[in-house]
Write an enzyme that holds these catalytic residues in place. Structure first.
Site, PDB file in Angstrom:
ATOM      1  N   HIS A  61       2.493   0.334  -1.888  1.00 58.07           N
ATOM      2  CA  HIS A  61       3.625   0.589  -2.776  1.00 58.07           C
ATOM      3  C   HIS A  61       3.388  -0.181  -4.066  1.00 58.07           C
ATOM      4  O   HIS A  61       2.345  -0.822  -4.224  1.00 58.07           O
ATOM      5  CB  HIS A  61       4.948   0.209  -2.109  1.00 58.07           C
ATOM      6  CG  HIS A  61       5.091  -1.242  -1.776  1.00 58.07           C
ATOM      7  ND1 HIS A  61       4.251  -1.908  -0.898  1.00 58.07           N
ATOM      8  CD2 HIS A  61       5.983  -2.182  -2.214  1.00 58.07           C
ATOM      9  CE1 HIS A  61       4.624  -3.170  -0.801  1.00 58.07           C
ATOM     10  NE2 HIS A  61       5.663  -3.359  -1.599  1.00 58.07           N
ATOM     11  N   HIS A  63       5.226  -2.705  -5.709  1.00 60.03           N
ATOM     12  CA  HIS A  63       5.752  -4.024  -6.036  1.00 60.03           C
ATOM     13  C   HIS A  63       4.607  -4.886  -6.576  1.00 60.03           C
ATOM     14  O   HIS A  63       3.447  -4.725  -6.168  1.00 60.03           O
ATOM     15  CB  HIS A  63       6.388  -4.672  -4.803  1.00 60.03           C
ATOM     16  CG  HIS A  63       7.773  -4.160  -4.533  1.00 60.03           C
ATOM     17  ND1 HIS A  63       8.384  -4.282  -3.295  1.00 60.03           N
ATOM     18  CD2 HIS A  63       8.677  -3.544  -5.329  1.00 60.03           C
ATOM     19  CE1 HIS A  63       9.598  -3.747  -3.366  1.00 60.03           C
ATOM     20  NE2 HIS A  63       9.800  -3.303  -4.572  1.00 60.03           N
ATOM     21  N   ASP A  65       3.402  -7.831  -6.156  1.00 64.03           N
ATOM     22  CA  ASP A  65       2.491  -8.614  -5.320  1.00 64.03           C
ATOM     23  C   ASP A  65       1.453  -7.743  -4.617  1.00 64.03           C
ATOM     24  O   ASP A  65       0.557  -8.266  -3.948  1.00 64.03           O
ATOM     25  CB  ASP A  65       3.270  -9.452  -4.293  1.00 64.03           C
ATOM     26  CG  ASP A  65       4.228  -8.652  -3.444  1.00 64.03           C
ATOM     27  OD1 ASP A  65       4.617  -7.539  -3.855  1.00 64.03           O
ATOM     28  OD2 ASP A  65       4.614  -9.133  -2.353  1.00 64.03           O
ATOM     29  N   HIS A  66       1.527  -6.433  -4.810  1.00 58.61           N
ATOM     30  CA  HIS A  66       0.558  -5.521  -4.194  1.00 58.61           C
ATOM     31  C   HIS A  66      -0.328  -4.813  -5.213  1.00 58.61           C
ATOM     32  O   HIS A  66      -1.287  -4.154  -4.822  1.00 58.61           O
ATOM     33  CB  HIS A  66       1.290  -4.475  -3.347  1.00 58.61           C
ATOM     34  CG  HIS A  66       1.984  -5.057  -2.167  1.00 58.61           C
ATOM     35  ND1 HIS A  66       1.497  -4.978  -0.882  1.00 58.61           N
ATOM     36  CD2 HIS A  66       3.143  -5.768  -2.078  1.00 58.61           C
ATOM     37  CE1 HIS A  66       2.316  -5.596  -0.052  1.00 58.61           C
ATOM     38  NE2 HIS A  66       3.329  -6.087  -0.763  1.00 58.61           N
ATOM     39  N   HIS A 138      10.555   0.652   3.885  1.00 54.03           N
ATOM     40  CA  HIS A 138      10.795  -0.451   2.954  1.00 54.03           C
ATOM     41  C   HIS A 138      11.893  -0.022   1.984  1.00 54.03           C
ATOM     42  O   HIS A 138      12.430   1.088   2.089  1.00 54.03           O
ATOM     43  CB  HIS A 138       9.492  -0.789   2.219  1.00 54.03           C
ATOM     44  CG  HIS A 138       9.512  -2.094   1.482  1.00 54.03           C
ATOM     45  ND1 HIS A 138      10.163  -3.212   1.955  1.00 54.03           N
ATOM     46  CD2 HIS A 138       8.959  -2.466   0.296  1.00 54.03           C
ATOM     47  CE1 HIS A 138      10.005  -4.202   1.102  1.00 54.03           C
ATOM     48  NE2 HIS A 138       9.284  -3.773   0.082  1.00 54.03           N
ATOM     49  N   ASP A 206       5.329  -4.724   4.421  1.00 51.94           N
ATOM     50  CA  ASP A 206       6.588  -4.414   3.739  1.00 51.94           C
ATOM     51  C   ASP A 206       7.314  -3.264   4.427  1.00 51.94           C
ATOM     52  O   ASP A 206       7.472  -2.174   3.874  1.00 51.94           O
ATOM     53  CB  ASP A 206       6.326  -4.075   2.267  1.00 51.94           C
ATOM     54  CG  ASP A 206       5.879  -5.287   1.471  1.00 51.94           C
ATOM     55  OD1 ASP A 206       6.599  -5.690   0.548  1.00 51.94           O
ATOM     56  OD2 ASP A 206       4.810  -5.835   1.794  1.00 51.94           O
ATOM     57  N   HIS A 265       1.004 -11.295   4.861  1.00 52.26           N
ATOM     58  CA  HIS A 265       2.119 -11.125   3.932  1.00 52.26           C
ATOM     59  C   HIS A 265       3.252 -12.122   4.232  1.00 52.26           C
ATOM     60  O   HIS A 265       4.398 -11.762   4.438  1.00 52.26           O
ATOM     61  CB  HIS A 265       2.652  -9.684   3.994  1.00 52.26           C
ATOM     62  CG  HIS A 265       3.498  -9.313   2.810  1.00 52.26           C
ATOM     63  ND1 HIS A 265       4.863  -9.495   2.797  1.00 52.26           N
ATOM     64  CD2 HIS A 265       3.190  -8.780   1.609  1.00 52.26           C
ATOM     65  CE1 HIS A 265       5.344  -9.081   1.638  1.00 52.26           C
ATOM     66  NE2 HIS A 265       4.341  -8.653   0.896  1.00 52.26           N
TER      67      HIS A 265
END
Length: 307
Positions: A61, A63, A65-66, A138, A206, A265
């Site tokens: 996805h 976000h 942090d990814h 998520h 997530d 994570h």
């Protein structure tokens, strides 16, 4: 053989001792990256691997942090004089998101191929392996991934001789080719035994626990799953933010009958994941706390019927 490295094991924000989410797989000269959090190219360097052979990058996805490490990685790949196409796979909106990030990497010496996932699940055949994306739960559109390497059956010499198949065709049949020559058609099934057990790896992060994860991870050799929280009393927070606890991930691993579980994570507040693993292993004994650059080589099983 499949090389696996959990490049980064952190969620939300990088820490001095923990980079953000990323997984790298190497198979037969091809490299696959799943997620690309901040610090990904640094930890690739620390591992001693190269980012130049990466030909596929998947995103669970969008976000930060990814995906926040992608612009720098693209620039480094370009500076390494890469010219081969790079395939990007991700949820709807992939090209729009990546194009926005590429404001600081507008010109690259290689083309980018975009493949947006459609529907609840989609399968891709790439570089000798199968990659299946499946929808998870998520607070934004998010997917897990299953990586599978099939293994053909053993070549049956006696059958090839009995059917009088010309020897120059044997190798091509073993590679899965169908051959038409001199009015005859030769197919791999004529000389190959039953398919042997391949390799399977499942990665998801997530998400809340769901039956679909169990179904897709079933009998995986390695299941890499988020464990945002290890501390007791975090169940309500996990539900609110649509994440998982260590114990929920362990139950998924148990139900999916996987061989091994790596947790990843982690919440920035989780300083020492290993402190909670004794309780986790009561649910699933082959559970391990992932950490940056945790690695393994997965090999095909040998044994009766699989030799």
């Amino acid at each position: 053989m499949l090389d696996v490295c959990l490049l980064g094991s952190g969620g939300m924000m990088p820490l001095p001792y923990r980079f953000l989410t990323s997984l790298m797989l190497r198979y037969n000269g091809s490299s696959l990256l799943i997620d690309c959090g901040e610090g990904t190219q640094v930890t690739i360097r620390e591992k001693g691997w190269s980012f130049k052979p990466i030909d596929v990058i998947c995103f669970t996805h969008y976000h930060g942090d990814h995906i926040s490490g992608l612009p720098g990685l693209l620039l480094s790949m370009g500076n390494a004089e890469r010219t081969e196409p790079l395939t990007l796979i991700g949820p709807k909106g992939l090209e729009r998101v990546v194009s926005a990030l590429r404001v600081i990497a507008p010109e690259l010496p290689f083309p980018i191929i975009y493949k947006e996932i459609e529907g609840q699940q989609e399968e891709f055949s790439l570089n000798g392996y199968r990659l299946r994306a499946f929808r998870v739960n998520h607070n934004v559109l998010c997917y897990g991934y299953t990586f599978e390497l099939d293994r053909a059956g053993k070549f049956q010499l006696d059958r090839a001789l009995a059917l009088d198949i010309p020897k120059p065709y044997w190798g091509r049949l073993q590679k899965g080719e169908t051959i038409e020559a001199n009015g005859q058609t030769y197919v791999p099934e004529m000389v190959m035994g039953v398919p042997r057990k391949g390799l399977k790896l499942t990665y998801c992060t997530d998400t809340r626990p769901m039956q679909s994860i169990v179904d897709h991870a079933m009998h995986s050799d390695l299941f890499i799953c988020e464990g945002m929280y290890g501390e007791k009393g975090k169940e309500t927070k996990a539900r609110e933010h649509k994440h998982m606890t260590f114990y929920e991930a362990a139950k998924l691993a148990r139900d999916a009958q996987v061989k091994e579980l790596w947790l990843t994570h982690y919440s920035p507040s989780l300083n020492w994941p290993e402190a909670y693993m004794d309780e986790v292993r009561k649910i699933f004994p082959e559970a391990h706390a992932g950490k940056d650059r945790k690695s393994v080589e997965l090999s095909f099983e040998e044994g009766p019927g699989n030799e």
